[in-house]
Write an enzyme that holds these catalytic residues in place. Structure first.
Site, PDB file in Angstrom:
ATOM      1  N   ASP A 135     -25.142 -55.854   7.754  1.00 54.57           N
ATOM      2  CA  ASP A 135     -25.424 -57.089   8.498  1.00 54.57           C
ATOM      3  C   ASP A 135     -24.603 -57.076   9.773  1.00 54.57           C
ATOM      4  OD1 ASP A 135     -22.789 -58.845   7.983  1.00 54.57           O
ATOM      5  OD2 ASP A 135     -23.264 -57.743   6.167  1.00 54.57           O
TER       6      ASP A 135
ATOM      7  N   GLU B 103     -22.609 -49.826  -4.426  1.00 56.03           N
ATOM      8  CA  GLU B 103     -21.899 -48.835  -3.616  1.00 56.03           C
ATOM      9  C   GLU B 103     -21.453 -47.622  -4.436  1.00 56.03           C
ATOM     10  OE1 GLU B 103     -20.073 -52.201  -0.562  1.00 56.03           O
ATOM     11  OE2 GLU B 103     -19.000 -51.693  -2.395  1.00 56.03           O
TER      12      GLU B 103
HETATM   13  N1  SAH Z   1     -23.450 -60.606  -3.531  1.00 59.62           N
HETATM   14  C1  SAH Z   1     -22.070 -60.632  -3.180  1.00 59.62           C
HETATM   15  C2  SAH Z   1     -21.976 -60.296  -1.708  1.00 59.62           C
HETATM   16  C3  SAH Z   1     -20.626 -59.949  -1.328  1.00 59.62           C
HETATM   17  S1  SAH Z   1     -20.657 -59.510   0.316  1.00 59.62           S
HETATM   18  C4  SAH Z   1     -21.480 -61.993  -3.429  1.00 59.62           C
HETATM   19  O1  SAH Z   1     -22.170 -62.982  -3.231  1.00 59.62           O
HETATM   20  O2  SAH Z   1     -20.335 -62.088  -3.838  1.00 59.62           O
HETATM   21  C5  SAH Z   1     -19.094 -58.972   0.538  1.00 59.62           C
HETATM   22  C6  SAH Z   1     -18.948 -57.508   0.344  1.00 59.62           C
HETATM   23  O3  SAH Z   1     -19.630 -56.786   1.357  1.00 59.62           O
HETATM   24  C7  SAH Z   1     -17.509 -57.144   0.501  1.00 59.62           C
HETATM   25  O4  SAH Z   1     -17.204 -56.060  -0.340  1.00 59.62           O
HETATM   26  C8  SAH Z   1     -17.357 -56.792   1.979  1.00 59.62           C
HETATM   27  O5  SAH Z   1     -16.448 -55.744   2.185  1.00 59.62           O
HETATM   28  C9  SAH Z   1     -18.755 -56.408   2.418  1.00 59.62           C
HETATM   29  N2  SAH Z   1     -19.304 -57.107   3.602  1.00 59.62           N
HETATM   30  C10 SAH Z   1     -20.540 -56.884   4.082  1.00 59.62           C
HETATM   31  N3  SAH Z   1     -20.804 -57.668   5.128  1.00 59.62           N
HETATM   32  C11 SAH Z   1     -19.707 -58.429   5.329  1.00 59.62           C
HETATM   33  C12 SAH Z   1     -19.387 -59.472   6.248  1.00 59.62           C
HETATM   34  N4  SAH Z   1     -20.265 -59.874   7.154  1.00 59.62           N
HETATM   35  N5  SAH Z   1     -18.168 -60.052   6.171  1.00 59.62           N
HETATM   36  C13 SAH Z   1     -17.280 -59.641   5.239  1.00 59.62           C
HETATM   37  N6  SAH Z   1     -17.539 -58.687   4.327  1.00 59.62           N
HETATM   38  C14 SAH Z   1     -18.740 -58.077   4.354  1.00 59.62           C
END
Ligand code: SAH
Length: 240
Positions: free
Chosen positions: A206, A17
């Site tokens: 997503d 990001e």
């Molecule tokens: N590869 C990372 C993925 C983190 S996803 C891992 O395995 O730790 C979480 C990040 O994406 C957070 O910063 C959140 O703000 C955002 N995000 C994207 N889709 C999301 C979802 N469905 N629910 C919650 N956070 C989501």
């Protein structure tokens, strides 16, 4: 402390990001504070401070608080990927926050969890985004993905990666949320305490459903790039 020139603060959770922003910015200096790199320099003609603070409410609040403490930040933009809530948003659509809410803050009693603002305070539990910044973010987002792919509304934050159709429906029904993520409301609450206007710009990686993991894996980088493009357009606009 609040040293130096006025800057726009840009905060993200993850490396993808911040990648585009750092590749386009002229960075003059990097301060490492509390394990987070704060890059100061110029981006799209504006003085900025950029940091990737980490995933979740705790790290993002800590990052926001350090940023607002150490730098002369006149507006803070939080940006990154999120899960789309409700039927209208699709993957790669953009959501501009109007207000942020911590969906996992509340009371747990015998009957289960009940959302509630902090007790014994005047807090409503809803953090309102700056209208002028939100308008600028909206215009910038429309410039990147078009008006049919740009939404605004409530963004629900909590310390959970949401990958559940039933839970995402609950977020819609309870809060009228358009997107869910893990940082926005935490950053918003810190900005509110500091009296600094803020905007939250989210690109849907997503739909927070059963396919969320696969979707963020495949579309996360592209969605994150869109965030960077929106922020740069917004900075151009702020120059005027
Ligand atoms: N590869 C990372 C993925 C983190 S996803 C891992 O395995 O730790 C979480 C990040 O994406 C957070 O910063 C959140 O703000 C955002 N995000 C994207 N889709 C999301 C979802 N469905 N629910 C919650 N956070 C989501």
């Amino acid at each position: 402390m609040k040293n130096g020139e006025e800057r726009v603060g840009i905060l993200t959770a993850m490396e993808n990001e911040v990648r585009l922003l750092l590749s386009k910015a002229e960075i003059e200096r990097t301060d490492r504070i509390g394990g987070v790199n704060f890059h100061t320099g110029t981006l799209s003609g504006r003085k900025v401070v950029i940091a990737q603070a980490g995933i979740g409410k705790a790290l993002s609040a800590a990052g926001a608080s350090t940023m607002l403490n150490q730098y002369n930040v006149k507006a803070l933009i939080f940006t990154g990927v999120a899960g789309g809530v409700g039927d209208e948003t699709r993957v790669l659509d953009l959501v501009i926050g109007t207000e942020l809410v911590q969906y996992d803050y509340g009371i747990r009693n015998q009957d289960g969890f009940h959302w509630s603002p902090p007790l014994f305070s005047s807090d409503t539990g809803h953090f309102i985004c700056d209208a002028e910044l939100a308008d600028m973010a909206w215009n910038a987002a429309v410039g990147v993905v078009g008006p049919e792919h740009t939404f605004r509304g409530v963004i629900a934050s909590g310390d959970q990666f949401v990958a559940s159709e039933s839970f995402v429906r609950e977020l819609r029904d309870t809060f009228g949320a358009v997107a869910c993520e893990m940082e926005g409301a935490a950053v918003a609450s810190v900005c509110e305490q500091y009296g600094v206007p803020f905007a939250v710009i989210r690109s849907m990686s997503d739909k927070a459903d059963g396919k969320a993991h696969e979707s963020i894996e495949n579309m996360g980088d592209l969605a994150a790039d869109h965030c960077g493009r929106v922020v740069m357009r917004m900075l151009e606009e702020m120059k005027k």
